[in-house]
Design a protein around this motif. Structure first.
Motif, PDB file in Angstrom:
ATOM      1  N   ALA A  47       0.855  -1.248   0.121  1.00 23.93           N
ATOM      2  CA  ALA A  47      -0.138  -0.181   0.019  1.00 23.93           C
ATOM      3  C   ALA A  47       0.844   1.127   0.121  1.00 23.93           C
ATOM      4  CB  ALA A  47      -0.965  -0.146   1.312  1.00 23.93           C
ATOM      5  N   LEU A  48       0.456   2.327  -0.607  1.00 25.05           N
ATOM      6  CA  LEU A  48       0.820   3.512  -0.754  1.00 25.05           C
ATOM      7  C   LEU A  48       0.367   4.588  -0.159  1.00 25.05           C
ATOM      8  CD1 LEU A  48       2.452   3.864  -4.326  1.00 25.05           C
ATOM      9  CD2 LEU A  48       3.863   3.541  -2.439  1.00 25.05           C
ATOM     10  N   VAL A  49       1.021   5.579   0.582  1.00 20.91           N
ATOM     11  CA  VAL A  49       0.437   6.774   1.006  1.00 20.91           C
ATOM     12  C   VAL A  49       0.881   7.942   0.409  1.00 20.91           C
ATOM     13  CG1 VAL A  49      -0.331   7.952   3.220  1.00 20.91           C
ATOM     14  CG2 VAL A  49      -0.544   5.635   3.180  1.00 20.91           C
ATOM     15  N   LEU A  50       0.551   9.084   0.037  1.00 23.64           N
ATOM     16  CA  LEU A  50       1.019  10.356  -0.338  1.00 23.64           C
ATOM     17  C   LEU A  50       0.339  11.460   0.375  1.00 23.64           C
ATOM     18  CD1 LEU A  50       1.516   8.231  -3.015  1.00 23.64           C
ATOM     19  CD2 LEU A  50       2.027  10.365  -3.994  1.00 23.64           C
ATOM     20  N   THR A  51       1.417  12.235   0.868  1.00 26.26           N
ATOM     21  CA  THR A  51       0.976  13.484   1.571  1.00 26.26           C
ATOM     22  C   THR A  51       1.952  14.293   1.601  1.00 26.26           C
ATOM     23  OG1 THR A  51       0.151  14.120   3.894  1.00 26.26           O
ATOM     24  CG2 THR A  51       2.132  12.462   3.823  1.00 26.26           C
ATOM     25  N   GLY A  52       1.714  15.460   2.300  1.00 29.74           N
ATOM     26  CA  GLY A  52       2.770  16.810   2.199  1.00 29.74           C
ATOM     27  C   GLY A  52       3.109  17.119   3.447  1.00 29.74           C
ATOM     28  N   ALA A  53       4.170  17.794   3.589  1.00 30.82           N
ATOM     29  CA  ALA A  53       4.463  17.957   5.035  1.00 30.82           C
ATOM     30  C   ALA A  53       3.782  19.158   5.616  1.00 30.82           C
ATOM     31  CB  ALA A  53       6.120  18.344   4.955  1.00 30.82           C
ATOM     32  N   GLY A  54       3.532  19.225   6.803  1.00 33.40           N
ATOM     33  CA  GLY A  54       2.903  20.220   7.552  1.00 33.40           C
ATOM     34  C   GLY A  54       1.391  20.089   7.474  1.00 33.40           C
ATOM     35  N   GLU A  55       0.567  20.979   8.171  1.00 31.07           N
ATOM     36  CA  GLU A  55      -0.804  21.061   7.976  1.00 31.07           C
ATOM     37  C   GLU A  55      -1.320  22.083   7.166  1.00 31.07           C
ATOM     38  OE1 GLU A  55      -2.374  21.806  11.960  1.00 31.07           O
ATOM     39  OE2 GLU A  55      -1.329  20.120  12.721  1.00 31.07           O
ATOM     40  N   ASN A  56      -0.548  22.645   6.286  1.00 31.12           N
ATOM     41  CA  ASN A  56      -1.334  23.755   5.615  1.00 31.12           C
ATOM     42  C   ASN A  56      -1.477  23.194   3.885  1.00 31.12           C
ATOM     43  OD1 ASN A  56      -1.233  25.688   7.383  1.00 31.12           O
ATOM     44  ND2 ASN A  56       0.804  26.161   7.077  1.00 31.12           N
ATOM     45  N   ALA A  57      -0.503  22.270   3.631  1.00 30.13           N
ATOM     46  CA  ALA A  57      -0.656  21.816   2.156  1.00 30.13           C
ATOM     47  C   ALA A  57      -0.521  20.408   1.893  1.00 30.13           C
ATOM     48  CB  ALA A  57       0.194  22.565   1.337  1.00 30.13           C
ATOM     49  N   PHE A  58      -1.356  19.737   1.238  1.00 26.54           N
ATOM     50  CA  PHE A  58      -0.957  18.605   0.462  1.00 26.54           C
ATOM     51  C   PHE A  58       0.345  18.948  -0.519  1.00 26.54           C
ATOM     52  CE2 PHE A  58      -1.979  15.600  -3.096  1.00 26.54           C
ATOM     53  CZ  PHE A  58      -1.645  14.202  -2.325  1.00 26.54           C
ATOM     54  N   ALA A  96      -2.893   3.191  -3.946  1.00 27.66           N
ATOM     55  CA  ALA A  96      -2.232   4.461  -3.236  1.00 27.66           C
ATOM     56  C   ALA A  96      -3.501   5.497  -2.785  1.00 27.66           C
ATOM     57  CB  ALA A  96      -1.604   5.145  -4.514  1.00 27.66           C
ATOM     58  N   ILE A  97      -3.205   5.976  -1.339  1.00 28.68           N
ATOM     59  CA  ILE A  97      -4.022   6.830  -0.793  1.00 28.68           C
ATOM     60  C   ILE A  97      -3.678   8.269  -0.562  1.00 28.68           C
ATOM     61  CG2 ILE A  97      -5.415   7.211   1.412  1.00 28.68           C
ATOM     62  CD1 ILE A  97      -5.018   4.191   2.075  1.00 28.68           C
ATOM     63  N   ALA A  98      -4.198   9.088  -1.053  1.00 24.80           N
ATOM     64  CA  ALA A  98      -3.862  10.502  -0.946  1.00 24.80           C
ATOM     65  C   ALA A  98      -4.335  11.052   0.348  1.00 24.80           C
ATOM     66  CB  ALA A  98      -4.273  11.405  -2.195  1.00 24.80           C
ATOM     67  N   ALA A  99      -3.457  11.334   1.307  1.00 24.58           N
ATOM     68  CA  ALA A  99      -3.862  12.031   2.442  1.00 24.58           C
ATOM     69  C   ALA A  99      -3.876  13.650   2.275  1.00 24.58           C
ATOM     70  CB  ALA A  99      -3.015  11.572   3.778  1.00 24.58           C
ATOM     71  N   VAL A 100      -4.842  14.157   2.011  1.00 20.63           N
ATOM     72  CA  VAL A 100      -5.062  15.590   1.478  1.00 20.63           C
ATOM     73  C   VAL A 100      -5.061  16.232   2.884  1.00 20.63           C
ATOM     74  CG1 VAL A 100      -6.076  17.321   0.177  1.00 20.63           C
ATOM     75  CG2 VAL A 100      -6.087  14.819  -0.459  1.00 20.63           C
ATOM     76  N   ASN A 101      -4.159  17.002   3.150  1.00 18.26           N
ATOM     77  CA  ASN A 101      -4.029  17.891   4.501  1.00 18.26           C
ATOM     78  C   ASN A 101      -3.680  19.329   4.260  1.00 18.26           C
ATOM     79  OD1 ASN A 101      -1.369  16.726   3.534  1.00 18.26           O
ATOM     80  ND2 ASN A 101      -0.381  17.736   5.087  1.00 18.26           N
ATOM     81  N   GLY A 102      -4.516  19.804   3.652  1.00 15.98           N
ATOM     82  CA  GLY A 102      -4.586  21.495   3.275  1.00 15.98           C
ATOM     83  C   GLY A 102      -4.946  21.569   1.799  1.00 15.98           C
ATOM     84  N   TYR A 103      -4.033  22.574   1.186  1.00 18.75           N
ATOM     85  CA  TYR A 103      -3.993  22.968  -0.243  1.00 18.75           C
ATOM     86  C   TYR A 103      -3.640  21.909  -1.189  1.00 18.75           C
ATOM     87  CZ  TYR A 103      -4.604  27.801   1.783  1.00 18.75           C
ATOM     88  OH  TYR A 103      -4.917  28.844   2.400  1.00 18.75           O
ATOM     89  N   ALA A 104      -4.674  21.534  -2.152  1.00 14.58           N
ATOM     90  CA  ALA A 104      -4.257  20.654  -3.174  1.00 14.58           C
ATOM     91  C   ALA A 104      -4.794  21.465  -4.528  1.00 14.58           C
ATOM     92  CB  ALA A 104      -5.017  19.027  -3.109  1.00 14.58           C
ATOM     93  N   PHE A 105      -4.102  22.229  -5.091  1.00 12.78           N
ATOM     94  CA  PHE A 105      -4.222  23.012  -6.336  1.00 12.78           C
ATOM     95  C   PHE A 105      -3.474  22.657  -7.534  1.00 12.78           C
ATOM     96  CE2 PHE A 105      -5.173  26.781  -3.327  1.00 12.78           C
ATOM     97  CZ  PHE A 105      -6.654  26.253  -2.885  1.00 12.78           C
ATOM     98  N   SER A 121      -8.530  16.117   5.119  1.00 12.72           N
ATOM     99  CA  SER A 121      -8.740  16.749   6.491  1.00 12.72           C
ATOM    100  C   SER A 121      -9.937  17.558   6.330  1.00 12.72           C
ATOM    101  CB  SER A 121      -7.589  17.266   7.089  1.00 12.72           C
ATOM    102  OG  SER A 121      -7.081  18.504   6.408  1.00 12.72           O
ATOM    103  N   GLU A 122     -10.453  18.261   7.355  1.00  9.61           N
ATOM    104  CA  GLU A 122     -11.508  19.090   7.412  1.00  9.61           C
ATOM    105  C   GLU A 122     -10.926  20.442   6.755  1.00  9.61           C
ATOM    106  OE1 GLU A 122     -14.531  17.720  11.263  1.00  9.61           O
ATOM    107  OE2 GLU A 122     -12.605  19.301  11.336  1.00  9.61           O
ATOM    108  N   ASN A 123      -9.790  20.911   7.034  1.00  6.03           N
ATOM    109  CA  ASN A 123      -8.919  21.956   6.359  1.00  6.03           C
ATOM    110  C   ASN A 123      -8.747  22.199   4.966  1.00  6.03           C
ATOM    111  OD1 ASN A 123      -6.674  20.466   6.933  1.00  6.03           O
ATOM    112  ND2 ASN A 123      -5.448  22.157   7.293  1.00  6.03           N
ATOM    113  N   ALA A 124      -8.795  20.807   4.161  1.00  2.00           N
ATOM    114  CA  ALA A 124      -8.513  20.701   3.029  1.00  2.00           C
ATOM    115  C   ALA A 124      -9.466  21.590   1.938  1.00  2.00           C
ATOM    116  CB  ALA A 124      -8.602  19.209   2.416  1.00  2.00           C
TER     117      ALA A 124
END
Length: 254
Positions: A47-58, A96-105, A121-124
């Motif tokens: 299984a793959l997980v993709l995410t971005g560092a921090g809470e502001n942006a994927f 693959a799972i995208a863990a979208v933790n903020g901006y994804a533009f 996340s609720e702030n995505a």
């Protein structure tokens, strides 16, 4: 140079993190190439997980400061690199799972679209925002988005550059579920480990079969998208859209 992409592995799950929080994890060439190399290390995972560092942006998108001066030929090379990374995720044997933790533009939304599952996340906030830069989605968005959310919703997102909050994205099927920010990692981790516990070859076959539903037409569409995207570089609107973004002002299109 600091690593812009990191990977951790545990019990058959590989978590890949785009680690440029000061740039909202924007994908410049070096980061895309690092992501491409990192995927080389995941051939045996379940299984793959993709995410971005921090809470502001994927991933806030592609690197506009880099893109704004590209020629058509250079834009095509950048599109091909973005497509290669997204295609590798989309066709990887492991889900693959995208863990979208903020901006994804822009390219960040396209990176999430290449994944099989998306948890926000609720702030995505998600969007194909390229129109405001004088271009179109160039890493698969014109093809994958409509297949996921339907033609009408995709056209609104692409034509208007709509930015959708997490709940609105869930309503149209762009993300599968929305969770509190503090629960995102644990929810995605549990899902990834559930996938990793499934029979590996059956899961790979299931993904291949599901992808095949669209494959006969999608490959041609993706190639056409690359040509359209790169062909817009050098137009007055592309130059103005990206200059305005970098200069933090509203664009004045022709």
């Amino acid at each position: 140079m600091p690593e812009t992409v990191t990977i951790t592995r545990e019990d058959g799950v590989a978590t890949i993190t785009v680690d440029r929080p000061d740039s909202l994890n924007a994908l410049n060439v070096a980061t895309l190439e690092a992501l491409d190399r990192t995927l080389d290390e995941t051939e045996d995972v379940r299984a793959l997980v993709l995410t971005g560092a921090g809470e502001n942006a994927f991933v806030a998108g592609a690197d506009i400061s880099y893109m704004k001066e590209l020629s058509v030929e250079e834009a095509m090379a950048y599109a091909e690199l973005g497509h290669r990374v997204c295609d590798r995720i989309a066709t990887h044997d492991a889900p693959a799972i995208a863990a979208v933790n903020g901006y994804a533009f822009g390219g960040g939304c396209e990176l999430a679209l290449a994944c099989d599952l998306r948890v926000a996340s609720e702030n995505a906030v998600l969007g194909q925002t390229e129109i405001d830069l004088g271009i179109v989605p160039g890493w698969g968005g014109t093809q994958r988005l409509s297949r996921l959310v339907g033609d009408a919703a995709a056209r609104r997102m692409v034509f208007l550059g709509e930015r959708l909050d997490a709940e609105s994205a869930a309503e149209i099927g762009l993300v599968g579920e929305v969770v509190p920010q503090e629960e995102l990692d644990s929810v995605v981790d549990e899902m990834a480990h559930q996938l990793a516990a499934k029979p590996r070859f059956a899961l790979a076959a299931a993904k291949e079969a599901l992808n095949q539903v669209h494959e006969s037409h999608q490959s041609a569409g993706l190639a056409y998208e690359r040509r359209l995207w790169s062909g817009l570089f050098g137009t007055a609107d592309q130059r103005e859209g990206m200059e305005a973004f970098v200069e933090k002002r509203d664009p004045d299109f022709e």
